[in-house]
Motif scaffolding. Sequence first.
Motif, PDB file in Angstrom:
ATOM      1  N   LEU A 112       7.865 -33.323 -90.161  1.00  0.00           N
ATOM      2  CA  LEU A 112       9.265 -33.968 -90.517  1.00  0.00           C
ATOM      3  C   LEU A 112       9.591 -34.819 -89.308  1.00  0.00           C
ATOM      4  N   SER A 113       9.691 -36.177 -89.595  1.00  0.00           N
ATOM      5  CA  SER A 113      10.096 -37.129 -88.479  1.00  0.00           C
ATOM      6  C   SER A 113      11.326 -37.957 -89.050  1.00  0.00           C
ATOM      7  N   LEU A 114      12.189 -38.041 -88.167  1.00  0.00           N
ATOM      8  CA  LEU A 114      13.179 -38.945 -88.157  1.00  0.00           C
ATOM      9  C   LEU A 114      13.061 -40.235 -87.135  1.00  0.00           C
ATOM     10  N   ARG A 115      12.960 -41.431 -87.832  1.00  0.00           N
ATOM     11  CA  ARG A 115      12.467 -42.476 -87.065  1.00  0.00           C
ATOM     12  C   ARG A 115      13.598 -43.635 -87.157  1.00  0.00           C
TER      13      ARG A 115
ATOM     14  N   LEU B 287       8.844 -21.015 -77.484  1.00  0.00           N
ATOM     15  CA  LEU B 287      10.032 -21.234 -78.218  1.00  0.00           C
ATOM     16  C   LEU B 287      11.007 -22.182 -77.505  1.00  0.00           C
ATOM     17  N   GLN B 288      10.916 -22.334 -76.146  1.00  0.00           N
ATOM     18  CA  GLN B 288      11.949 -23.017 -75.388  1.00  0.00           C
ATOM     19  C   GLN B 288      11.418 -24.622 -75.905  1.00  0.00           C
ATOM     20  N   ARG B 289       9.909 -24.970 -75.986  1.00  0.00           N
ATOM     21  CA  ARG B 289       9.861 -26.305 -76.016  1.00  0.00           C
ATOM     22  C   ARG B 289      10.366 -26.561 -77.873  1.00  0.00           C
ATOM     23  N   PHE B 290      10.132 -25.615 -78.602  1.00  0.00           N
ATOM     24  CA  PHE B 290      10.461 -25.973 -80.121  1.00  0.00           C
ATOM     25  C   PHE B 290      12.019 -26.193 -80.026  1.00  0.00           C
ATOM     26  N   TYR B 291      12.478 -25.461 -79.103  1.00  0.00           N
ATOM     27  CA  TYR B 291      14.025 -25.278 -79.235  1.00  0.00           C
ATOM     28  C   TYR B 291      14.638 -26.630 -78.736  1.00  0.00           C
ATOM     29  N   PHE B 292      13.968 -27.492 -77.631  1.00  0.00           N
ATOM     30  CA  PHE B 292      14.459 -28.616 -77.218  1.00  0.00           C
ATOM     31  C   PHE B 292      14.213 -29.797 -78.346  1.00  0.00           C
ATOM     32  N   ASP B 293      13.057 -29.694 -79.140  1.00  0.00           N
ATOM     33  CA  ASP B 293      12.612 -30.672 -79.890  1.00  0.00           C
ATOM     34  C   ASP B 293      13.731 -30.516 -81.167  1.00  0.00           C
ATOM     35  N   ALA B 294      13.932 -29.267 -81.431  1.00  0.00           N
ATOM     36  CA  ALA B 294      14.924 -28.968 -82.482  1.00  0.00           C
ATOM     37  C   ALA B 294      16.410 -29.696 -82.124  1.00  0.00           C
TER      38      ALA B 294
ATOM     39  N   SER C 259      10.658 -35.749 -83.910  1.00  0.00           N
ATOM     40  CA  SER C 259       9.804 -34.962 -85.024  1.00  0.00           C
ATOM     41  C   SER C 259       9.683 -33.555 -84.727  1.00  0.00           C
ATOM     42  N   LEU C 260       9.412 -32.937 -85.829  1.00  0.00           N
ATOM     43  CA  LEU C 260       9.157 -31.252 -85.699  1.00  0.00           C
ATOM     44  C   LEU C 260       8.129 -31.093 -86.660  1.00  0.00           C
ATOM     45  N   ASP C 261       7.301 -30.132 -85.983  1.00  0.00           N
ATOM     46  CA  ASP C 261       6.080 -29.741 -86.809  1.00  0.00           C
ATOM     47  C   ASP C 261       6.131 -28.355 -87.182  1.00  0.00           C
ATOM     48  N   GLN C 262       5.591 -27.852 -88.655  1.00  0.00           N
ATOM     49  CA  GLN C 262       5.938 -26.999 -89.214  1.00  0.00           C
ATOM     50  C   GLN C 262       4.829 -25.920 -88.464  1.00  0.00           C
ATOM     51  N   GLY C 263       3.860 -26.333 -87.940  1.00  0.00           N
ATOM     52  CA  GLY C 263       2.721 -25.752 -87.418  1.00  0.00           C
ATOM     53  C   GLY C 263       3.206 -24.893 -86.257  1.00  0.00           C
TER      54      GLY C 263
ATOM     55  N   GLU D 260      19.134 -31.834 -96.757  1.00  0.00           N
ATOM     56  CA  GLU D 260      20.240 -31.049 -96.543  1.00  0.00           C
ATOM     57  C   GLU D 260      20.011 -29.683 -96.235  1.00  0.00           C
ATOM     58  N   ALA D 261      19.441 -29.003 -96.972  1.00  0.00           N
ATOM     59  CA  ALA D 261      19.189 -27.537 -97.104  1.00  0.00           C
ATOM     60  C   ALA D 261      18.288 -27.268 -95.542  1.00  0.00           C
ATOM     61  N   TRP D 262      17.141 -27.833 -95.465  1.00  0.00           N
ATOM     62  CA  TRP D 262      16.310 -27.809 -94.335  1.00  0.00           C
ATOM     63  C   TRP D 262      16.934 -28.119 -93.216  1.00  0.00           C
ATOM     64  N   LEU D 263      18.183 -29.009 -92.932  1.00  0.00           N
ATOM     65  CA  LEU D 263      18.858 -29.356 -92.011  1.00  0.00           C
ATOM     66  C   LEU D 263      19.859 -28.155 -91.476  1.00  0.00           C
ATOM     67  N   ALA D 264      20.469 -27.776 -92.764  1.00  0.00           N
ATOM     68  CA  ALA D 264      21.365 -26.730 -92.459  1.00  0.00           C
ATOM     69  C   ALA D 264      20.579 -25.644 -91.741  1.00  0.00           C
ATOM     70  N   ALA D 265      19.329 -25.090 -92.261  1.00  0.00           N
ATOM     71  CA  ALA D 265      18.587 -24.178 -91.586  1.00  0.00           C
ATOM     72  C   ALA D 265      18.275 -24.368 -90.336  1.00  0.00           C
ATOM     73  N   LEU D 266      17.792 -25.877 -89.986  1.00  0.00           N
ATOM     74  CA  LEU D 266      17.458 -26.060 -88.715  1.00  0.00           C
ATOM     75  C   LEU D 266      18.689 -25.730 -87.691  1.00  0.00           C
ATOM     76  N   GLN D 267      19.894 -26.284 -88.127  1.00  0.00           N
ATOM     77  CA  GLN D 267      21.110 -26.068 -87.466  1.00  0.00           C
ATOM     78  C   GLN D 267      21.368 -24.609 -87.018  1.00  0.00           C
ATOM     79  N   ARG D 268      21.007 -23.908 -88.184  1.00  0.00           N
ATOM     80  CA  ARG D 268      21.321 -22.477 -88.015  1.00  0.00           C
ATOM     81  C   ARG D 268      20.567 -21.847 -86.741  1.00  0.00           C
ATOM     82  N   LEU D 269      19.230 -22.184 -86.681  1.00  0.00           N
ATOM     83  CA  LEU D 269      18.096 -21.671 -86.023  1.00  0.00           C
ATOM     84  C   LEU D 269      18.375 -22.159 -84.470  1.00  0.00           C
ATOM     85  N   VAL D 270      19.033 -23.436 -84.298  1.00  0.00           N
ATOM     86  CA  VAL D 270      19.320 -23.702 -83.043  1.00  0.00           C
ATOM     87  C   VAL D 270      20.333 -23.120 -82.386  1.00  0.00           C
TER      88      VAL D 270
END
Length: 775
Positions: free
Chosen positions: A506-509, A467-474, A392-396, A439-449
């Motif tokens: 957003l959660s992938l379960r 940032l490190q915590r978010f990065y590992f979650d991402a 899961s990732l939180d926009q907050g 798809e667009a959200w995932l592509a943006a997440l992959q670019r961020l990673v």
Amino acid sequence: MSEAVDYTVAVRTLCDFTAKQGDLDLRFTPSPSAEEGMEGHARVASRRASHYQCEVALSGVYWSAAGRGLRVRGRADGFDPQRGRLEEIKTHRGDLTRQPENHRHLHWAQLRLYGWLLCEERGLDELELALVYFDIARQVETPLVERLDRDTLRHFFEAQCAAFLDWALQETAHRGARDSALETLRFPHASWQGEQRMLAENVYKAASTGRALLAQAPTGTGKTLGTLFPMLKAMPTQRLDGLCYLAAKTPGRQLALDALKPVVETTPLRVLELTARDKACEHPDLACHGESCPLAAGFFDKLPDARRALIADGDWDRAHLRDTALAHDVCPYYLGQEMARWSDVTVGDYHYYFASGGLLHLLAQANDWRLGVLVDEAHNLVERARDMYSASLDQGDLRALIREKPAGVSAALKQLNREWNSLGRECVNEHTALERVPEAWLAALQRLVGTIGQVAAEPPYTLSPALQRFYFDALKTVRIAELFDRHFICDIAMRAGHRGMRHARLSLRNIVPAPLLTPRFQAAHASVLFSATLTPERYQRDLLGLPKDSVWLDVASPFSKEQLSVHIAQHISTRFRDREASLAPIADLIATTYTRRPGNYLAFFSSFAYLEDVAARLRETHPDVPQWQQARGMDETARADFLARFTPDGCGVGFAVLGGAFGEGIDLPGDRLIGAFIATLGLPQVNPVNEQRRRYLQAMFGAGYDYAYVYPGVQKVIQAAGRVIRSREDRGTIHLIDDRFAEPRIQALLPSWWHVTQNVEAPTRSRSALNSTGC
């Protein structure tokens, strides 16, 4: 010379032993995932000519002057026969100049060993060796090349083998001594406990036939020793390299360690306890590299002495590992990870074998081990596997990072936020199910990673904690997205956040872990999953992905109906809408039962809020009944203090949450516990996520409500009830508090040996009666 070699070793294992040097250094991170590594290898291979050979299997033998043989084998990544070039491909992220020298040294050692094996196999006089580093973010190759002749490669090969041979001969002698001792090993107790022998016989058959066994055995059967002993006996005959004993919680692991101690004392068996990093780390405030942590400095230079010290004693539990590590000035956690290569029985958490990067599974694959796998309290594996393969990732959290304005990352953060906002505008409800990962959200997440990975790999090589915590979650989210298929669901939950803004989570379960677990069962020589609560069989088979030829065993209880009185308080409803009305009758029932037979009781509830309400009512109306409560977030010390209240001569009621730390895996024999109140059916909360799960399971298996709610709930009830009767001398009482326990379909799931009676109404007792209890 005879081809009967003394020992066989993989190239990677040989190099890990002989070529690792210097500091333990985890700064060259983040490394690619296993999936990204495989994709990177495939991408490099796709760029090569059609005659390029991938995954070249190689094997060769080193003979010492004394005639002792060491076979070395492995798979080289790729060979171009026209160029005479052998390649070893390593995927990475970021600046290669930051790579520790000892990492590079290890990689060259592997490649040179493959080089000699190839020269020997194909009669080559020289070879071009290319260490190809592939940046998965930039898709760029950086080859480091050297050309070596046959004699140079042979000398290197012989030097590595000579450095390893003494250890290999020691391991060969250990294996022989271990197997001889296990062949004559006797059951450590004077007699078997009830149906324990029958359980053991079936475990031995499973090990002998290389099959999986799903064994439902009631509490008190002696499952720990009843599974360990036959698997140990099977090790010599089935040529097993090791056993994995996997448990969901610390008490289960401790039971296995205790059961193995007598065996370790009388045989050469080596038993390793793997402990979580956060519990084993001596310096949690320091980074894992030699310039920061003193236990990482020179780790691999000190490792041989620490390893030899442990080998002298086969009991490698947490305390012994720590003492040995500190005596040699090395990290206890990573010493344990290294010793997993040389243990006979490894006791640890489920994730060491079943997670995507599970250490024990990776070692087994790399070394072609034949493993026996024992899964304790296996009813937990479905939910634990779901957690392993969910993210899961939180926009907050993302928006908080944007406000930090981290250098080099802000643009990528804002791009992901825009995609998240776009999703949020489409979600009119608090919870929205999606058919696939956007798809667009995932592509943006992959670019961020990729962007964060680049920043982390360049000066000043640091990320803020947030940032490190978010990065590992991402990273985990991206990896789970790669696995996403019909066995997963995707959803977005909206909530209020900073300054009233709505945040999307957003959660992938994972819903059905079966396809992810099946390869793990297939990789093991034999697997035994055991628990007191595995009914119904179909539920376990559908969700765990056991092989089709796996065997089901239902072990009879060693206890009699006379030992346990089970009462259903069907005049009480614990449904959420009836909670307030249930407080007084539950408090009265607890007080009445306690008055009739003073002693120690456990009372289980579906939530802390429910627990606290009933405890408050009991204090108010029956103040003479002693009580203590489980609290939120209890650490190990607090949990031990809670259990310490259950003394043989004690009196009182301990309040706990069903399915929590005290709902299973604890042992309170005799008068330490004489009864339990279970004020809930244990059903998971009805919410959008569980309803989405129910619909999915209904479509796939035609049993959505049972699979999502009933079976998981009743399993918790039976586990909690199993705390009461622990031996043939125990006598106890269980009160099942809810009218639904009287329903035939629920009673059909309860243990057959229970003697169940139904109470229409609970009698009441006066305070004067309570005052006369003597406790």
